[in-house]
Design an enzyme around this catalytic site. Structure first.
Site, short mmCIF file in Angstrom:
data_model
loop_
_atom_site.label_atom_id
_atom_site.label_comp_id
_atom_site.label_asym_id
_atom_site.label_seq_id
_atom_site.Cartn_x
_atom_site.Cartn_y
_atom_site.Cartn_z
N GLU A 96 20.24 -10.70 18.37
CA GLU A 96 20.25 -10.72 19.85
C GLU A 96 18.79 -10.79 20.26
O GLU A 96 18.06 -9.81 20.11
CB GLU A 96 20.89 -9.44 20.41
CG GLU A 96 22.34 -9.22 20.01
CD GLU A 96 23.29 -10.21 20.66
OE1 GLU A 96 22.92 -10.79 21.70
OE2 GLU A 96 24.38 -10.42 20.11
N CYS A 152 17.70 -7.58 28.70
CA CYS A 152 17.75 -8.91 28.07
C CYS A 152 18.60 -9.86 28.89
O CYS A 152 18.44 -11.07 28.80
CB CYS A 152 18.33 -8.78 26.67
SG CYS A 152 19.87 -7.87 26.63
P1 NAP Z 1 10.42 -6.47 18.99
O1 NAP Z 1 8.98 -6.20 19.06
O2 NAP Z 1 10.88 -7.70 18.34
O3 NAP Z 1 11.04 -5.18 18.26
C1 NAP Z 1 12.41 -5.03 18.06
C2 NAP Z 1 12.65 -4.12 16.87
O4 NAP Z 1 12.18 -4.74 15.68
C3 NAP Z 1 11.92 -2.79 16.95
O5 NAP Z 1 12.75 -1.79 16.41
C4 NAP Z 1 10.71 -3.02 16.07
O6 NAP Z 1 10.19 -1.83 15.54
C5 NAP Z 1 11.30 -3.86 14.99
N1 NAP Z 1 10.36 -4.67 14.24
C6 NAP Z 1 9.14 -5.14 14.65
N2 NAP Z 1 8.59 -5.89 13.66
C7 NAP Z 1 9.48 -5.91 12.63
C8 NAP Z 1 9.47 -6.50 11.33
N3 NAP Z 1 8.45 -7.24 10.90
N4 NAP Z 1 10.54 -6.29 10.54
C9 NAP Z 1 11.58 -5.55 10.95
N5 NAP Z 1 11.63 -4.95 12.16
C10 NAP Z 1 10.59 -5.13 13.00
O7 NAP Z 1 11.11 -6.46 20.39
P2 NAP Z 1 10.90 -5.41 21.58
O8 NAP Z 1 9.60 -5.74 22.18
O9 NAP Z 1 11.19 -4.03 21.13
O10 NAP Z 1 12.11 -5.81 22.55
C11 NAP Z 1 11.97 -6.66 23.64
C12 NAP Z 1 12.71 -7.94 23.39
O11 NAP Z 1 14.05 -7.68 23.01
C13 NAP Z 1 12.81 -8.79 24.63
O12 NAP Z 1 12.36 -10.08 24.34
C14 NAP Z 1 14.30 -8.84 24.97
O13 NAP Z 1 14.75 -10.04 25.52
C15 NAP Z 1 14.94 -8.57 23.66
N6 NAP Z 1 16.22 -7.90 23.85
C16 NAP Z 1 17.36 -8.59 23.60
C17 NAP Z 1 18.59 -7.98 23.78
C18 NAP Z 1 19.86 -8.70 23.51
O14 NAP Z 1 20.90 -8.03 23.45
N7 NAP Z 1 19.87 -9.99 23.36
C19 NAP Z 1 18.64 -6.65 24.21
C20 NAP Z 1 17.46 -5.99 24.46
C21 NAP Z 1 16.24 -6.63 24.27
P3 NAP Z 1 8.89 -1.11 16.23
O15 NAP Z 1 9.27 -0.76 17.59
O16 NAP Z 1 8.67 0.06 15.36
O17 NAP Z 1 7.80 -2.14 16.16
#
Ligand code: NAP
Length: 514
Positions: free
Chosen positions: A258, A297
């Site tokens: 997602e 999102c």
């Molecule tokens: P993110 O930086 O991609 O992080 C998401 C998750 O991935 C966090 O738990 C993060 O951990 C982890 N992570 C980061 N680097 C990783 C790696 N190399 N390997 C494995 N896991 C890793 O995203 P975010 O900034 O938290 O979230 C915002 C984004 O999420 C927005 O773009 C939004 O559109 C999207 N979103 C989508 C939905 C949906 O249902 N489609 C819902 C909510 C949000 P850490 O926090 O410890 O870095």
């Protein structure tokens, strides 16, 4: 002095990491709240324990028994709701209504799966379709079945829904008989950790069914094995790393993504500024931009209106946004709290600057002062942008994860629909109009590039569930840029956690299988 380091729960035990921990902050006041740390955890043992102990215990239960366990989780969470609201206010900077979306939304979703699961009864696997004859003789036939996968479900979640993001995945996984390891996003991990702690302490789930790892993601994906699944919510950039991770690729680990999405709202042609449809669009856009400070999102990022009502729409949305009071969510007069961190605030500022290369500001909320918060806080006021020329790629590519959206005029419906598709696949589009046939045609046109189409007409003005509100009965996910995933949608969500197999056998064997 540094704050408490939250323990992780793995291998059936509360375990602290061996590092100093990463601090979590109050985004309004700036105070350090708690720390998280997963350094030095024995991850192979943690995954094996969940798989072997949790998986076996869950699979020994029927769907109805697991559904009853979900019902018990609901009771535990309801009993501790007040603590979750406090954590959310402090760590996510959300006003009560926004916290409700996360906390109560998660509980509601669990409750729905408890009800759906009860209807599956005393079974240990599911039938998928009817017996199919493989030849002329009906003695040898094929039956498709769905059996719970014998692995662990790893959830890597985003920061914006620390409660709902856990439970909307956990409910179908547990109901399916798969144990869970959840890794919440670091910035807001406290609420997830606390909820898991309450559920574990209440002893309402079998040992090994639910584990939580807070802090670094290092080494998590390396633990995955062929029968495990990984469900990721977050940015498209991290999603690409997950999808292409060597362990995921080598073992063909089933993956649900997602990711981000540049969702649209479309006012159909022929609606004047005094129409009910226009009014619905204006209200919904202003609501969507400001709920959870735009950190949803599913939030509306692009608004398409007929050329003739562009100015009126800009004016009306701006007037509504001007009423949004922004500041410390502890103040009852505040309608919109903060974004979750300095990094996110910076992303919003940078995203607005990128959009401004092709758009101009129609409404700028910075003129109103913040309530009980200063310029150093992570409070961000709403911005409505406008672009007379909607052709620039940036308008359809950049998702600003905050209270920001761009208004664009169109000349004919086909052009508007083509512009919407330039989002390259989104979670949701909403369509506003009054004629059922025109609305139905628009929904069918937009469906192939969206996971959900939310159709609004004046007759459902007061009873509709909202553009960005994810209802567990409906599908959540979207093609292309949105990640290509599918979650929720009632019992459809169980498919991800089951293996579909065709059993070909003599009819008595298939009958004996049940
Ligand atoms: P993110 O930086 O991609 O992080 C998401 C998750 O991935 C966090 O738990 C993060 O951990 C982890 N992570 C980061 N680097 C990783 C790696 N190399 N390997 C494995 N896991 C890793 O995203 P975010 O900034 O938290 O979230 C915002 C984004 O999420 C927005 O773009 C939004 O559109 C999207 N979103 C989508 C939905 C949906 O249902 N489609 C819902 C909510 C949000 P850490 O926090 O410890 O870095």
């Amino acid at each position: 002095m540094s704050s408490t380091v939250l323990p992780n729960f793995v291998s059936g035990q509360w375990q602290r990491g061996s590092g100093d921990g990463t601090p979590l902050f109050d985004p309004v006041r700036g105070d350090e709240l708690v720390r998280v740390d997963a350094t030095g955890l024995d991850l192979p043992a943690a995954f094996a324990f969940a798989r072997d102990v949790g998986g076996a215990a869950l699979r020994a239960m029927s769907y109805a028994q697991r559904a009853a366990a979900l019902g018990e989780v609901v009771k535990v969470l309801q009993a501790n709701r007040e603590a979750y609201y406090e954590i959310s206010t402090a760590n996510s900077g959300t006003v009560k209504n926004d916290t409700a979306m996360d906390v109560d939304g998660g509980i509601f979703t669990l409750g729905l799966y408890a009800k759906l699961g009860a209807g599956l009864g005393d079974r240990h696997f599911l039938l998928d379709g009817d017996l199919a004859r493989l030849g002329k003789d009906p003695l040898f036939q094929s039956q498709h079945i769905l059996s719970p996968r014998r692995g662990v479900a790893l959830f890597i979640n985003a920061f914006n829904f620390p409660s709902w993001g856990l439970w909307e995945k956990a409910a179908p996984a547990l109901l399916s008989g798969m144990p869970i390891i959840v890794k919440p996003a670091t910035a807001t991990a406290w609420l997830t950790q606390r909820m898991v702690e309450d559920v574990v302490k209440a002893g309402v789930l079998p040992e090994g069914a639910l584990s939580v790892i807070c802090g670094s993601n290092a080494g998590l994906l390396e633990q995955l094995q062929p029968f495990d699944v990984v469900s990721f919510t977050g940015s498209a950039a991290t999603a690409a790393l997950v999808r292409s991770h060597p362990t995921v690729v080598r073992h063909s680990v089933r993956t649900n993504i997602e990711a981000d999405s540049v969702n649209s709202a479309l006012l159909l042609p022929g609606h004047e500024a005094d129409s009910g449809a226009f009014d619905l669009l204006v209200k919904e856009v202003a609501r969507e931009m400001t709920i959870k400070s735009g950190q949803k999102c599913t939030a509306i990022r692009r608004i398409f209106v007929p050329q003739a009502v562009y100015d009126a729409a800009a004016q009306a949305i701006g007037t509504r946004l001007a009423k949004t009071t922004v500041g410390d969510p502890r103040n009852e007069t505040v309608r919109m709290g903060a974004v979750v961190s300095r990094a996110q605030k910076q992303h919003v500022i940078q995203g607005v600057a990128e959009l401004r290369s092709a758009a101009h500001v129609l409404f700028d909320g910075t003129a109103s002062s913040l309530i009980d918060a200063d310029a150093d806080s992570c409070c961000v006021t709403p911005t409505l942008l406008g672009a007379h020329d909607a052709s620039a790629p940036v308008l359809h590519d950049v998702e600003v994860f905050g209270p920001v959206a761009t208004l664009m005029p169109y000349t004919d419906l086909a052009q508007a629909q083509a512009l919407i598709r330039r989002g390259q696949g989104s979670l949701v589009a909403s369509v506003y109009g009054e004629d059922p046939a025109a609305l139905a045609a628009a929904a069918l046109e937009l469906a192939p590039s969206h996971g959900r189409v939310h159709v609004l007409s004046p007759d459902v003005a007061t009873m509709n569930t909202g553009h960005g509100n994810v209802m567990p009965q409906s599908l959540h996910g979207g093609p292309g840029r949105a990640g290509g995933g599918e979650e929720l949608g009632g019992l459809r969500a169980l498919n991800f956690y089951h293996q579909r197999s065709a059993v070909q056998a003599a009819t008595p064997v298939l009958t004996a299988m049940g």
